[in-house]
Enzyme design. Structure first.
Site, PDB file in Angstrom:
ATOM      1  N   ASP A  22     -37.948  10.891  30.663  1.00 50.88           N
ATOM      2  CA  ASP A  22     -39.343  10.448  30.767  1.00 50.88           C
ATOM      3  C   ASP A  22     -39.935  10.907  32.097  1.00 50.88           C
ATOM      4  O   ASP A  22     -39.222  11.024  33.098  1.00 50.88           O
ATOM      5  CB  ASP A  22     -39.379   8.911  30.670  1.00 50.88           C
ATOM      6  CG  ASP A  22     -40.767   8.395  30.311  1.00 50.88           C
ATOM      7  OD1 ASP A  22     -41.688   9.213  30.073  1.00 50.88           O
ATOM      8  OD2 ASP A  22     -40.929   7.164  30.271  1.00 50.88           O
ATOM      9  N   ASN A  24     -42.267  13.694  32.412  1.00 45.16           N
ATOM     10  CA  ASN A  24     -42.707  15.097  32.498  1.00 45.16           C
ATOM     11  C   ASN A  24     -44.205  15.182  32.808  1.00 45.16           C
ATOM     12  O   ASN A  24     -44.645  16.000  33.621  1.00 45.16           O
ATOM     13  CB  ASN A  24     -42.467  15.828  31.174  1.00 45.16           C
ATOM     14  CG  ASN A  24     -40.998  15.948  30.821  1.00 45.16           C
ATOM     15  OD1 ASN A  24     -40.138  15.639  31.626  1.00 45.16           O
ATOM     16  ND2 ASN A  24     -40.720  16.398  29.610  1.00 45.16           N
ATOM     17  N   ARG A  26     -46.193  12.947  34.231  1.00 43.46           N
ATOM     18  CA  ARG A  26     -46.518  12.512  35.605  1.00 43.46           C
ATOM     19  C   ARG A  26     -46.096  13.556  36.639  1.00 43.46           C
ATOM     20  O   ARG A  26     -46.771  13.763  37.641  1.00 43.46           O
ATOM     21  CB  ARG A  26     -45.856  11.146  35.903  1.00 43.46           C
ATOM     22  CG  ARG A  26     -46.687   9.973  35.411  1.00 43.46           C
ATOM     23  CD  ARG A  26     -45.872   8.725  35.308  1.00 43.46           C
ATOM     24  NE  ARG A  26     -45.002   8.771  34.138  1.00 43.46           N
ATOM     25  CZ  ARG A  26     -44.003   7.929  33.906  1.00 43.46           C
ATOM     26  NH1 ARG A  26     -43.737   6.983  34.780  1.00 43.46           N
ATOM     27  NH2 ARG A  26     -43.288   8.023  32.815  1.00 43.46           N
ATOM     28  N   TRP A  27     -44.993  14.221  36.375  1.00 41.37           N
ATOM     29  CA  TRP A  27     -44.524  15.275  37.284  1.00 41.37           C
ATOM     30  C   TRP A  27     -45.599  16.364  37.368  1.00 41.37           C
ATOM     31  O   TRP A  27     -45.940  16.845  38.458  1.00 41.37           O
ATOM     32  CB  TRP A  27     -43.207  15.851  36.758  1.00 41.37           C
ATOM     33  CG  TRP A  27     -42.565  16.887  37.634  1.00 41.37           C
ATOM     34  CD1 TRP A  27     -41.598  16.679  38.572  1.00 41.37           C
ATOM     35  CD2 TRP A  27     -42.839  18.302  37.637  1.00 41.37           C
ATOM     36  NE1 TRP A  27     -41.252  17.869  39.169  1.00 41.37           N
ATOM     37  CE2 TRP A  27     -41.999  18.884  38.611  1.00 41.37           C
ATOM     38  CE3 TRP A  27     -43.704  19.124  36.913  1.00 41.37           C
ATOM     39  CZ2 TRP A  27     -42.004  20.247  38.886  1.00 41.37           C
ATOM     40  CZ3 TRP A  27     -43.709  20.482  37.192  1.00 41.37           C
ATOM     41  CH2 TRP A  27     -42.866  21.030  38.168  1.00 41.37           C
ATOM     42  N   HIS A  39     -43.205  19.670  30.828  1.00 44.87           N
ATOM     43  CA  HIS A  39     -42.205  19.812  29.764  1.00 44.87           C
ATOM     44  C   HIS A  39     -41.332  21.051  30.007  1.00 44.87           C
ATOM     45  O   HIS A  39     -40.134  21.026  29.753  1.00 44.87           O
ATOM     46  CB  HIS A  39     -42.890  19.892  28.398  1.00 44.87           C
ATOM     47  CG  HIS A  39     -43.633  18.638  28.022  1.00 44.87           C
ATOM     48  ND1 HIS A  39     -43.112  17.381  28.211  1.00 44.87           N
ATOM     49  CD2 HIS A  39     -44.865  18.442  27.466  1.00 44.87           C
ATOM     50  CE1 HIS A  39     -43.977  16.462  27.786  1.00 44.87           C
ATOM     51  NE2 HIS A  39     -45.055  17.086  27.348  1.00 44.87           N
ATOM     52  N   TRP A  71     -45.635  12.066  17.552  1.00 46.87           N
ATOM     53  CA  TRP A  71     -46.658  12.770  16.766  1.00 46.87           C
ATOM     54  C   TRP A  71     -48.050  12.270  17.113  1.00 46.87           C
ATOM     55  O   TRP A  71     -49.043  12.928  16.809  1.00 46.87           O
ATOM     56  CB  TRP A  71     -46.430  12.563  15.264  1.00 46.87           C
ATOM     57  CG  TRP A  71     -45.132  13.119  14.759  1.00 46.87           C
ATOM     58  CD1 TRP A  71     -44.023  12.388  14.418  1.00 46.87           C
ATOM     59  CD2 TRP A  71     -44.789  14.492  14.533  1.00 46.87           C
ATOM     60  NE1 TRP A  71     -43.018  13.231  13.994  1.00 46.87           N
ATOM     61  CE2 TRP A  71     -43.460  14.524  14.045  1.00 46.87           C
ATOM     62  CE3 TRP A  71     -45.479  15.703  14.695  1.00 46.87           C
ATOM     63  CZ2 TRP A  71     -42.809  15.709  13.722  1.00 46.87           C
ATOM     64  CZ3 TRP A  71     -44.820  16.885  14.371  1.00 46.87           C
ATOM     65  CH2 TRP A  71     -43.504  16.880  13.891  1.00 46.87           C
ATOM     66  N   ARG A  73     -49.337  12.105  19.926  1.00 48.22           N
ATOM     67  CA  ARG A  73     -49.900  12.871  21.058  1.00 48.22           C
ATOM     68  C   ARG A  73     -50.877  13.921  20.533  1.00 48.22           C
ATOM     69  O   ARG A  73     -50.825  14.300  19.362  1.00 48.22           O
ATOM     70  CB  ARG A  73     -48.760  13.539  21.837  1.00 48.22           C
ATOM     71  CG  ARG A  73     -47.878  12.492  22.478  1.00 48.22           C
ATOM     72  CD  ARG A  73     -46.872  13.095  23.409  1.00 48.22           C
ATOM     73  NE  ARG A  73     -46.112  12.008  24.024  1.00 48.22           N
ATOM     74  CZ  ARG A  73     -45.530  12.058  25.211  1.00 48.22           C
ATOM     75  NH1 ARG A  73     -45.585  13.158  25.911  1.00 48.22           N
ATOM     76  NH2 ARG A  73     -44.887  11.022  25.682  1.00 48.22           N
ATOM     77  N   LEU A 133     -18.182  19.722  24.984  1.00 43.93           N
ATOM     78  CA  LEU A 133     -19.274  18.752  25.068  1.00 43.93           C
ATOM     79  C   LEU A 133     -20.042  18.797  23.754  1.00 43.93           C
ATOM     80  O   LEU A 133     -20.349  19.878  23.259  1.00 43.93           O
ATOM     81  CB  LEU A 133     -20.227  19.115  26.220  1.00 43.93           C
ATOM     82  CG  LEU A 133     -21.531  18.302  26.297  1.00 43.93           C
ATOM     83  CD1 LEU A 133     -21.273  16.879  26.793  1.00 43.93           C
ATOM     84  CD2 LEU A 133     -22.551  18.979  27.221  1.00 43.93           C
ATOM     85  N   ARG A 190     -32.601   6.002  31.666  1.00 45.49           N
ATOM     86  CA  ARG A 190     -34.020   6.322  31.448  1.00 45.49           C
ATOM     87  C   ARG A 190     -34.620   6.692  32.797  1.00 45.49           C
ATOM     88  O   ARG A 190     -34.462   5.955  33.781  1.00 45.49           O
ATOM     89  CB  ARG A 190     -34.787   5.160  30.833  1.00 45.49           C
ATOM     90  CG  ARG A 190     -36.245   5.561  30.564  1.00 45.49           C
ATOM     91  CD  ARG A 190     -37.007   4.579  29.709  1.00 45.49           C
ATOM     92  NE  ARG A 190     -38.296   5.154  29.352  1.00 45.49           N
ATOM     93  CZ  ARG A 190     -38.961   4.915  28.246  1.00 45.49           C
ATOM     94  NH1 ARG A 190     -38.453   4.098  27.347  1.00 45.49           N
ATOM     95  NH2 ARG A 190     -40.115   5.476  28.008  1.00 45.49           N
ATOM     96  N   SER A 198     -37.590   2.089  23.775  1.00 41.45           N
ATOM     97  CA  SER A 198     -38.440   3.003  23.001  1.00 41.45           C
ATOM     98  C   SER A 198     -37.770   3.538  21.736  1.00 41.45           C
ATOM     99  O   SER A 198     -37.827   4.729  21.446  1.00 41.45           O
ATOM    100  CB  SER A 198     -38.899   4.177  23.890  1.00 41.45           C
ATOM    101  OG  SER A 198     -39.716   3.697  24.921  1.00 41.45           O
TER     102      SER A 198
HETATM  103  C1  FPP Z   1     -41.417  12.345  28.293  1.00 38.82           C
HETATM  104  O1  FPP Z   1     -42.316  12.728  29.259  1.00 38.82           O
HETATM  105  C2  FPP Z   1     -40.794  13.478  27.664  1.00 38.82           C
HETATM  106  C3  FPP Z   1     -40.959  13.833  26.359  1.00 38.82           C
HETATM  107  C4  FPP Z   1     -41.825  13.134  25.416  1.00 38.82           C
HETATM  108  C5  FPP Z   1     -40.284  14.951  25.774  1.00 38.82           C
HETATM  109  C6  FPP Z   1     -39.044  15.411  26.440  1.00 38.82           C
HETATM  110  C7  FPP Z   1     -38.998  16.846  26.243  1.00 38.82           C
HETATM  111  C8  FPP Z   1     -38.441  17.748  27.061  1.00 38.82           C
HETATM  112  C9  FPP Z   1     -37.663  17.434  28.245  1.00 38.82           C
HETATM  113  C10 FPP Z   1     -38.635  19.176  26.787  1.00 38.82           C
HETATM  114  C11 FPP Z   1     -38.141  19.597  25.434  1.00 38.82           C
HETATM  115  C12 FPP Z   1     -36.687  19.394  25.272  1.00 38.82           C
HETATM  116  C13 FPP Z   1     -35.877  20.271  24.675  1.00 38.82           C
HETATM  117  C14 FPP Z   1     -34.439  19.991  24.505  1.00 38.82           C
HETATM  118  C15 FPP Z   1     -36.389  21.550  24.188  1.00 38.82           C
HETATM  119  P1  FPP Z   1     -43.809  12.261  29.114  1.00 38.82           P
HETATM  120  O2  FPP Z   1     -44.581  13.408  28.606  1.00 38.82           O
HETATM  121  O3  FPP Z   1     -43.887  11.027  28.278  1.00 38.82           O
HETATM  122  O4  FPP Z   1     -44.147  11.944  30.597  1.00 38.82           O
HETATM  123  P2  FPP Z   1     -45.190  10.871  31.145  1.00 38.82           P
HETATM  124  O5  FPP Z   1     -44.702   9.519  30.699  1.00 38.82           O
HETATM  125  O6  FPP Z   1     -45.112  11.064  32.609  1.00 38.82           O
HETATM  126  O7  FPP Z   1     -46.519  11.230  30.558  1.00 38.82           O
END
Ligand code: FPP
Length: 244
Positions: A22, A24, A26-27, A39, A71, A73, A133, A190, A198
């Site tokens: 979780d 991505n 915010r990063w 992502h 979905w 989003r 693994l 997490r 979740s």
């Molecule tokens: C949460 O961050 C992350 C996701 C919903 C998807 C995770 C996906 C990846 C790491 C990339 C795809 C993975 C593979 C294996 C190809 P968020 O977008 O909810 O972040 P936020 O809460 O900061 O908005």
């Protein structure tokens, strides 16, 4: 710092680590970048994490790549995430295989594009003999949906007269889940400071230890994994018993 304590028997590393990746978005936001950039970096973090798990001797890693709720989003972000999944499988599978990684997918494949389903099947086939693994990628996955699907499968067997309802126990139920031949997770991590399950591995994580870290997923690295494992090792798992 080494993972084993300097006295007594070394504490075991968890056999199965599951991660809710979780943060991505915010990063990316913190850097003034579009969410997709987060992502992208998230995929890099996945690569690092798989490497760390093989280095540490962890047998199973399960990652939550796309939940059945994702979905909701915006379509553009869903497309980006599906595109990343395609690229990840195409680019990584040979190297995963070389490193002894078996890749598997859980979740409802019915709503995924036909070409993604093909990639999933091919990658599972290509890596099925690997044992170092097992990387399980949850895509269009929801824990409640998985439990309901399993209930339906079992109910059909009961209706067909193949199964006595009294025979339904935890072992039997667990074997009917998509995760049938994977041990339950010992440690669920997490990232990003959120403290929710979740809908992830609801049945399987009944006795897991949970570690929540403020690190955003794209920043998650070997040191973060080691730190989560140290926290796991410091806890006493009692499985509902009184302890020693
Ligand atoms: C949460 O961050 C992350 C996701 C919903 C998807 C995770 C996906 C990846 C790491 C990339 C795809 C993975 C593979 C294996 C190809 P968020 O977008 O909810 O972040 P936020 O809460 O900061 O908005």
């Amino acid at each position: 710092m080494a993972l084993a304590p300097s006295y007594g028997a070394p504490a075991p590393v968890p056999r199965h680590v599951a991660i809710i990746m979780d943060g991505n978005g915010r990063w990316a936001k913190a850097r003034g970048l579009p969410r997709i950039a987060g992502h992208h970096q998230g995929v890099e973090a996945v690569r690092r994490c798989v490497q760390s798990c093989t280095d540490l001797g962890i047998g199973y890693l399960t990652i939550y790549a796309f939940s059945s709720e994702n979905w909701k989003r915006p379509a553009a972000e869903v497309n980006d995430l599906m595109g990343l999944l395609r690229v990840y499988i195409r680019r990584e599978v040979s190297e995963l295989s070389r490193n002894g990684v078996r890749i598997r997918f859980i979740g409802d494949r019915g709503r995924l594009a036909a070409d993604i389903n093909r990639l999933i099947e091919e990658s599972e086939e290509q890596t099925k003999a690997n044992r170092r693994l097992t990387l399980t990628v949850a895509v269009n996955y929801g824990g409640r949906q998985e439990i309901l699907d399993t209930v339906r499968t079992i109910a059909r067997r009961v209706r067909a007269g193949e199964l006595d309802p009294e025979m339904i126990d935890e072992t039997m139920f667990g074997r009917a889940l998509q995760t049938a031949d994977t041990p339950d997770p010992d440690l669920v991590i997490r990232t990003s400071g959120e403290q929710r399950v979740s809908n992830f591995l609801l049945w399987q994580s009944a006795y897991a230890e949970f570690v929540f870290t403020p690190t955003l997923w794209p920043d998650f690295g070997h040191a973060d994994l080691e730190s989560a494992i140290r926290e796991y090792q410091s806890r006493e798992r009692r499985y509902g018993g009184a302890g020693g």
